[in-house]
Every structure is written in C-alpha cells, then in structure tokens.
Scaffold this active site. Structure first.
Site, PDB file in Angstrom:
ATOM      1  N   CYS A   1      15.126 -33.080  -5.822  1.00  0.00           N
ATOM      2  CA  CYS A   1      14.281 -32.915  -4.637  1.00  0.00           C
ATOM      3  C   CYS A   1      15.119 -33.008  -3.366  1.00  0.00           C
ATOM      4  O   CYS A   1      15.889 -33.959  -3.197  1.00  0.00           O
ATOM      5  CB  CYS A   1      13.190 -33.980  -4.625  1.00  0.00           C
TER       6      CYS A   1
ATOM      7  N   LYS B   1      -3.186   7.636   6.430  1.00  0.00           N
ATOM      8  CA  LYS B   1      -2.593   6.301   6.415  1.00  0.00           C
ATOM      9  C   LYS B   1      -1.520   6.153   7.497  1.00  0.00           C
ATOM     10  O   LYS B   1      -0.784   7.090   7.805  1.00  0.00           O
ATOM     11  CB  LYS B   1      -1.971   6.006   5.036  1.00  0.00           C
TER      12      LYS B   1
ATOM     13  N   LYS C   1      -9.808   2.872   9.512  1.00  0.00           N
ATOM     14  CA  LYS C   1      -9.879   2.447   8.108  1.00  0.00           C
ATOM     15  C   LYS C   1      -9.630   0.935   8.063  1.00  0.00           C
ATOM     16  O   LYS C   1      -8.502   0.480   8.180  1.00  0.00           O
ATOM     17  CB  LYS C   1      -8.855   3.190   7.254  1.00  0.00           C
TER      18      LYS C   1
ATOM     19  N   ASP D   1       0.832  -1.204   0.000  1.00  0.00           N
ATOM     20  CA  ASP D   1       0.000   0.000   0.000  1.00  0.00           C
ATOM     21  C   ASP D   1       0.866   1.254   0.000  1.00  0.00           C
ATOM     22  O   ASP D   1       0.545   2.241  -0.659  1.00  0.00           O
ATOM     23  CB  ASP D   1      -0.912   0.011   1.231  1.00  0.00           C
TER      24      ASP D   1
ATOM     25  N   GLU E   1       3.934   1.696  -1.223  1.00  0.00           N
ATOM     26  CA  GLU E   1       4.522   1.923  -2.549  1.00  0.00           C
ATOM     27  C   GLU E   1       3.476   2.474  -3.515  1.00  0.00           C
ATOM     28  O   GLU E   1       3.746   3.389  -4.300  1.00  0.00           O
ATOM     29  CB  GLU E   1       5.100   0.622  -3.104  1.00  0.00           C
TER      30      GLU E   1
ATOM     31  N   SER F   1     -13.212   6.215  -4.119  1.00  0.00           N
ATOM     32  CA  SER F   1     -12.172   5.980  -3.121  1.00  0.00           C
ATOM     33  C   SER F   1     -11.874   7.291  -2.404  1.00  0.00           C
ATOM     34  O   SER F   1     -12.431   8.340  -2.742  1.00  0.00           O
ATOM     35  CB  SER F   1     -10.912   5.431  -3.789  1.00  0.00           C
TER      36      SER F   1
ATOM     37  N   GLU G   1     -12.906   7.503  12.171  1.00  0.00           N
ATOM     38  CA  GLU G   1     -13.150   6.070  12.364  1.00  0.00           C
ATOM     39  C   GLU G   1     -12.009   5.264  11.753  1.00  0.00           C
ATOM     40  O   GLU G   1     -11.333   5.727  10.831  1.00  0.00           O
ATOM     41  CB  GLU G   1     -14.493   5.668  11.740  1.00  0.00           C
TER      42      GLU G   1
END
EC number: 6.5.1.2
Length: 689
Positions: free
Chosen positions: A413, A319, A123, A40, A42, A89, A121
């Site tokens: 393996c 943010k 987020k 988020d 970036e 948004s 409130e």
C-alpha cells in the site's frame, strides 16, 4: 478506417464474421450493461465497415448481421414490454457527402424534383424511452431494449421531475418517445456524491442516466437528477399532427419537455449551417449531444419512405467528430479509497481538450493499463466523446520514446506499506489494513461527515486534512470532542491559518447539531463496504433501534447463525455483503467505535410514515414475472403498505405472490403451507388494504 476497397471475397467473409461477433458484444455492453467497451466513434466505424462490405458482397450477408439488429437482447432484470411500433435506431452520416447522399435518396425514392423540408434537432446523448397513455393517464414506460422488446420502467419514469402522469384533452391512446439524460453539472455533482459514499463513479452522463433509470428500486431513481426531452410519437388513436414541427408543438401543449433548439430547413446549406452552429456551441449546452438528427418533416412522406431492417429511411444522425487530444503521461500515481480499493491515476502534461484543461485522468483499474498498453512517458490519446471526464483511450505507439517505463501494480500500500490483496471477481487491488492505513483513515472520516451520512457542514476535504495533520482528530469519534480538544490545545484552532472565530463557532455548532441522527444515516456513516444508503435503510428497518442494531451486530461478530440467516433473507442483502459486514466487525476497534458513538449521539429509532394496513408487519415474497406490474413497483407498493419484502421463502413468510415461471420459491411455499396468490389477487389485496 480499414481500406476495404480491394479486399478479396475470402477476406471479406472472414471480416464480416469477426465484425458480427465484435458488434454484438459491444451492443450488449452498451444497451444492457450500460458499460460501453469502445467509444461511439470506434463503434460507428465498425458498423460502417460492415455496411460497406455487405454492399460490396451482398451474397455474404450473415443471418445475424449487425445491419439487421437495432440494439441488444434485453436482460432478464425487468418485465418485458413489446413495442407495438418498433423503436429503431438511426443510420449515421459522418460528413457532408453522407448528408448529401441522404437527401438524394429521399428525392430519388419519392421522385421529388425539389428539396423536401428537413427537421433538424440535437442528438441527445442519453437513454431512449417510450411512454404510453390511456385516456390521459400514464400506464407504461419502457426502454428501447432491442427495438422490439424493451424493459418496463414505469415506476422509475414517474419519478422524473415534470414528467406528466396525466394529460388533459389527450387522445384515448397516446405514445411519446424521447431521450432521458443527466445534465453535465448534475453529472459532476452525482459523481462527487458517489465518491463521498465510496461508490464507483459513472464514466459519463449517459451511463449515469441509464444506470439511474434501470434500477429495480424506483426510490434510487427518484434521487437522481434525470431530465428528458420528447421527440416523436409512436402508437396513437388519432393523428395529432401532419409534420414533425407540428407534433412537437402539440406535445409541448400537453406538458412535455421539448428541445427548443431545433430548425426546419429548406436547403442543404441550411442543414449544414445548423450542424456547424451546434458543433461550435455544444460545449455551452447544459447537456451532452453527439450530433444532429435530420428527419423528413412531412409525416405522409415519412410513411411513404418506410423503414429498412435496422432504421427508418426518412431520418439519419449526423455525428460530431470525437474530441481528441494528445499529451505526455508523466507518471501514474495510486489513490487509496475509503474501503481500501486502489485506483491508478494518470498524471499528465496539462492539455486543453473540449474547453477544459486536463492534467489528471483516472485509469480505472490496473488491468486497464495493461489492456491499453500505456507506459509512463508515453504520448497518450485523450478523448471527450460524450464524456464530461476525459479518458485515456491508448498510447501513440509510433511516438513511443525509448525510455518509457512499464507500470507495475504495487505489492504494498502506498499509504501504509501493508501487503495488498487482489480481488479477481471485482478486478481490484485492495489494502486490508483498515484504520491503520492513513489514506483509508482520512477517507473514512470524510465519508462519516459527508452530506448523506452525519451531514457536518464545514468539514470538507481541506478541513479534515488540516485537523488530522494537527492531531485534533484521528477518528470519527474525535469530531465530537473537537471543542474539548481545542480548548486544551496551546494554539487554538481559531488562531490557525485558514480559520477564524466565526468559522470555528459555526463548525462546532454544526457538529452539535449532527448529534441528532437517524438510524439509517448512522449505519451508512460507519463506512462498511457495500453498505450504501439503500442497504443502510434495509438494516435500520430490520433492527428498528440502535440498541437492537448493536446487540445484533455483536451476535453476528460471534458467528451467530440465526442472525446471519435472518439478514441473508433480506431483499438486497446477500452472502457477499454479509461477509463485508463481518469483516468490519472483526476489527475490535469498530465495535468499540459503534458503542462509544452510541453513548454520545441521539440515534433516532427507525420510523417509516405509512398508514396501517392489512399488510403491515407481514413478510412477503415475490416470485416469477408479474404480467402487468414491474418488480420495482410491486416491491415499493408492498413496503409502502408496511410489508417486509424478503428474498427467499422461510417458515416466517406470510404471503407469496407468484407470477409467470415461478420456480423453487413457489414449491417451497407449497411445502410450508404458506398462502399463495397471483397478480390479480395481489391487486385486489392492495386495493382493499
């Protein structure tokens, strides 16, 4: 952040074009594929650079500028729903100055001398939704989509616990909007289940919530621990309230879940105090939050401020900074899963990040290591920005020691030393040695006894490891002979470290109890690649009984074309899954295992409790987009009434329901003279069924 204060016009034009392409790609991955490519932080940084450039050079704003878009164009997976009021948004604030600027813009726009109360409130880091009620009844649930057109998730949203299907004393038309999420502990439990079932784990709670909600089969959504909060209204026939705080009080009385952690603030100081409180206490909340939302409390003032292209002027999201740590990558180990898929795991110097001590982190796949340029002995960045499980975001190249070692994907393996195979379409490396691979052998037994398979309590990871190491079990069949093998052993299990008389007796009792098993659970327990619970149920429903199942599997192993086509026609089963089933059957030991288990287990015939109807036993095909019903809901209704939903039209098809833009299936139905009806006729049919 990139320094753009002294950028030239030519450089700005080029950068804006690059940002437009990048942000569009990130939007599609986040909103449509539920698979974010960047953090988020970036993403927000790129959007902010784009916005600042457009402010510096307004004549360079592109027609497809990210500042004009809300999310991403929706996928074609669900029926489209147009939002009567766009679900936009929010703009972002990254520091206190950004918040002060937001408050000043409100004052200047409205010409206010005093601070206008702001409602604050948390987020919630989830998936936005809209729900519309007519005369108190829930008629439509939708995702945000691109803000203007979303996806119909009505059937899925109805499965969420405590989500009102009916509201008393509601206005004639009511729309509520909110966020659907998964709590942290539920997310960890869900990922444990995913691991036990041999499925990919979710990257974070938001991805898990989005992936759970956007399922074509609502029964899958119903099994997921989804929760929700409502935070606003959309279209309504009457004014419910005059402010945000009054609206939430009203919605709570209607029976909706409302986040109680909110505050009506009357100064900038109160805003910042609330932000700091949430930032400090976010780790103690049961759900993930990534910031605080600020809204003008007064609805009349909100209406006066209105919207810009992408977001409302009267609200913003402050943010939280991403939780980042740095530690040393000591080594990279490789885990082998039940179906042979190899996963690289970073072994780290322990570090505390977000209140959790981290010493390991998944690197997902081998391409990720190359893409992020991570080398052994590097100092790597770990981030928790909405993620319960920290992830490595990259290496600190400036601090890279001289003795770092570039990791090379194994050719053999690590468990059985057999040659590995690269599967390009799945971006994975796989060991195909099956039961001869100790790691797959162990994981297969773990899967067999897991809760959604045979459900043998008392056989956890440590117990399975112990029993294999002591030679008491070597395959799923041995579990049912544990009592006999233990009695024949010189040293009894109850006398070994970690065991006792009571624990052994309890385990043996649970094993005996598990011998009564339903056909879907039995098929799922076999651990066939891509046969999860849903596909196991599809196969069980098709075969009906164990005897029919094993008979058809033997035919399939002999390349019987009729059974192949029959299974390929099942909704949810296709060529890729059939190839995996055949690969499983090609191993002779697997057929033998199924037969031997069938001899000692009481495998119940598949039964689905439903009333007899005119559709019972009919094969129905849906094609095209139905105007008012989602594909998930119409399929669930058909199956509830006893019909089998097929993916393609054949001579065995009884009915075709054709919607808008129906294509080749409709044409084939006409050629075969199969009955064809539209949505209106379908609704009448099921009403009278």
């Amino acid at each position: 952040m990139q320094n753009i204060d002294f950028i030239s016009e030519a450089e700005a034009k080029k950068l804006l074009e690059e940002l437009s392409c990048k942000i569009a790609a990130y939007n599609h991955a986040y909103y449509i594929e539920d698979n974010p490519l960047v953090s988020d932080a970036e993403y927000d940084q790129l959007v902010n650079i784009n916005l600042k450039l457009e402010q510096q050079f307004p004549h360079l704003v592109l027609e497809n500028s990210p500042s004009k878009e809300v999310g991403a164009k929706i996928a074609n997976k669900f029926v489209k729903v147009t939002h009567q009021v766009p679900m936009l948004s929010l703009s972002n604030a990254f520091d206190e100055q950004d918040v002060r600027d937001f408050v000043d813009r409100i004052k200047n726009f409205l010409r206010l001398d005093e601070f206008a109360p702001i409602f604050c409130e948390p987020k919630i880091d989830g998936l936005s939704f809209s729900a519309i009620y007519k005369n108190g009844l829930l008629i439509t649930g939708a995702t945000r989509g691109d803000g203007y057109v979303g996806e119909d998730i009505t059937a899925n949203i109805k499965t969420i616990k405590n989500f009102p299907h009916k509201i008393d004393n509601a206005p004639e038309c009511l729309e509520v909007r909110g966020e659907i999420y998964i709590e942290k502990q539920d997310f960890l439990n869900l990922n444990e289940e995913q691991e036990e079932q041999g499925r990919d784990q979710f990257a974070n709670p938001r991805n898990a919530a989005a992936g759970s909600l956007r399922q074509l089969d609502a029964s899958i959504t119903a099994k997921r621990p989804l929760k929700y909060f409502v935070y606003s209204g959309g279209v309504t026939e009457q004014n419910l309230a005059s402010s945000q705080d009054q609206l939430l009080t009203k919605l709570k009385k209607f029976g909706f879940s409302v986040n109680e952690i909110s505050k009506l603030t009357k100064s900038e100081e109160e805003i910042f105090a609330f932000y700091e409180y949430l930032k400090t206490n976010r780790e103690n909340l049961p759900y993930e939050i990534d910031g605080v939302v600020y809204k003008l409390n007064d609805f009349e003032l909100q209406n006066r401020m209105g919207f810009i292209a992408r977001s409302p002027r009267f609200a913003t999201a402050h943010k939280f900074p991403a939780i980042i740590g740095q530690t040393k990558l000591l080594s990279i180990t490789v885990q082998v899963g039940r179906t042979g898929t190899l996963t690289p795991v970073a072994e780290l110097e322990p570090i505390e990040i977000g209140g959790v001590t981290v010493s390991r982190a998944t690197l997902h796949n081998f391409q990720e290591i190359v893409r992020k340029d991570v080398q052994i002995k590097d100092y790597v960045f770990l981030q928790r920005a909405g993620d319960v499980i920290p992830k490595i975001t990259g290496a600190d190249i400036e601090k890279r020691p001289n003795d770092t070692i570039a990791f090379e994907a194994p050719l053999f393996c690590p468990s059985c030393n057999s040659k590995l195979y690269y599967v390009p379409e799945d971006i994975i490396i796989r060991c195909d040695n099956g039961l001869n691979c100790p790691a797959q052998h162990y994981e297969r037994i773990r899967h067999f006894v897991s809760k959604n398979a045979m459900d043998i309590a008392g056989l956890g990871r440590k117990q399975v490891e112990f029993l294999i190491a002591k030679g008491l079990i070597s395959n799923p069949l041995d579990i049912f002979f544990l009592k006999k093998n233990n009695e024949a052993s010189l040293i009894k299990l109850e006398n070994m470290d970690g065991w006792g008389q009571k624990s052994v007796e309890k385990l043996l009792k649970n094993i005996e109890k598990s011998k009564n098993v339903s056909l879907p659970r039995f098929i799922y327990a076999l651990g066939i690649r891509h046969i999860g619970e849903q596909n196991a149920k599809l196969l069980a429903r098709e075969f009906g009984s164990y005897n029919n199942f094993i008979a058809q599997m033997e035919l399939l192993s002999k390349n019987d074309s009729d059974i192949y086509q029959k299974l390929n026609n099942l909704e949810g089963i296709g060529d890729k899954i059939l190839i995996d089933i055949i690969a499983f059957l090609d191993v002779k030991e697997n057929i033998q295992l199924i037969k031997k288990l069938g001899e000692i287990l009481n495998i119940e015939d598949y039964k689905e409790t439903r009333a007899q109807s005119s559709l019972t036993g009919k094969i129905v095909v849906f094609t095209g987009s139905l105007p008012t019903i989602s594909r998930a809901e119409v399929k669930a209704t058909a199956e509830k009434l006893g019909a089998k939903v097929a993916a393609s039209v054949s001579s065995n098809t009884d009915l075709v329901v054709a919607g808008l833009d129906a294509g080749s299936k409709l044409q084939k139905a006409k050629e075969l003279n199969i009955k064809i009806i539209d949505e209106e006729e379908w609704l009448t049919l099921i009403k009278n069924a």
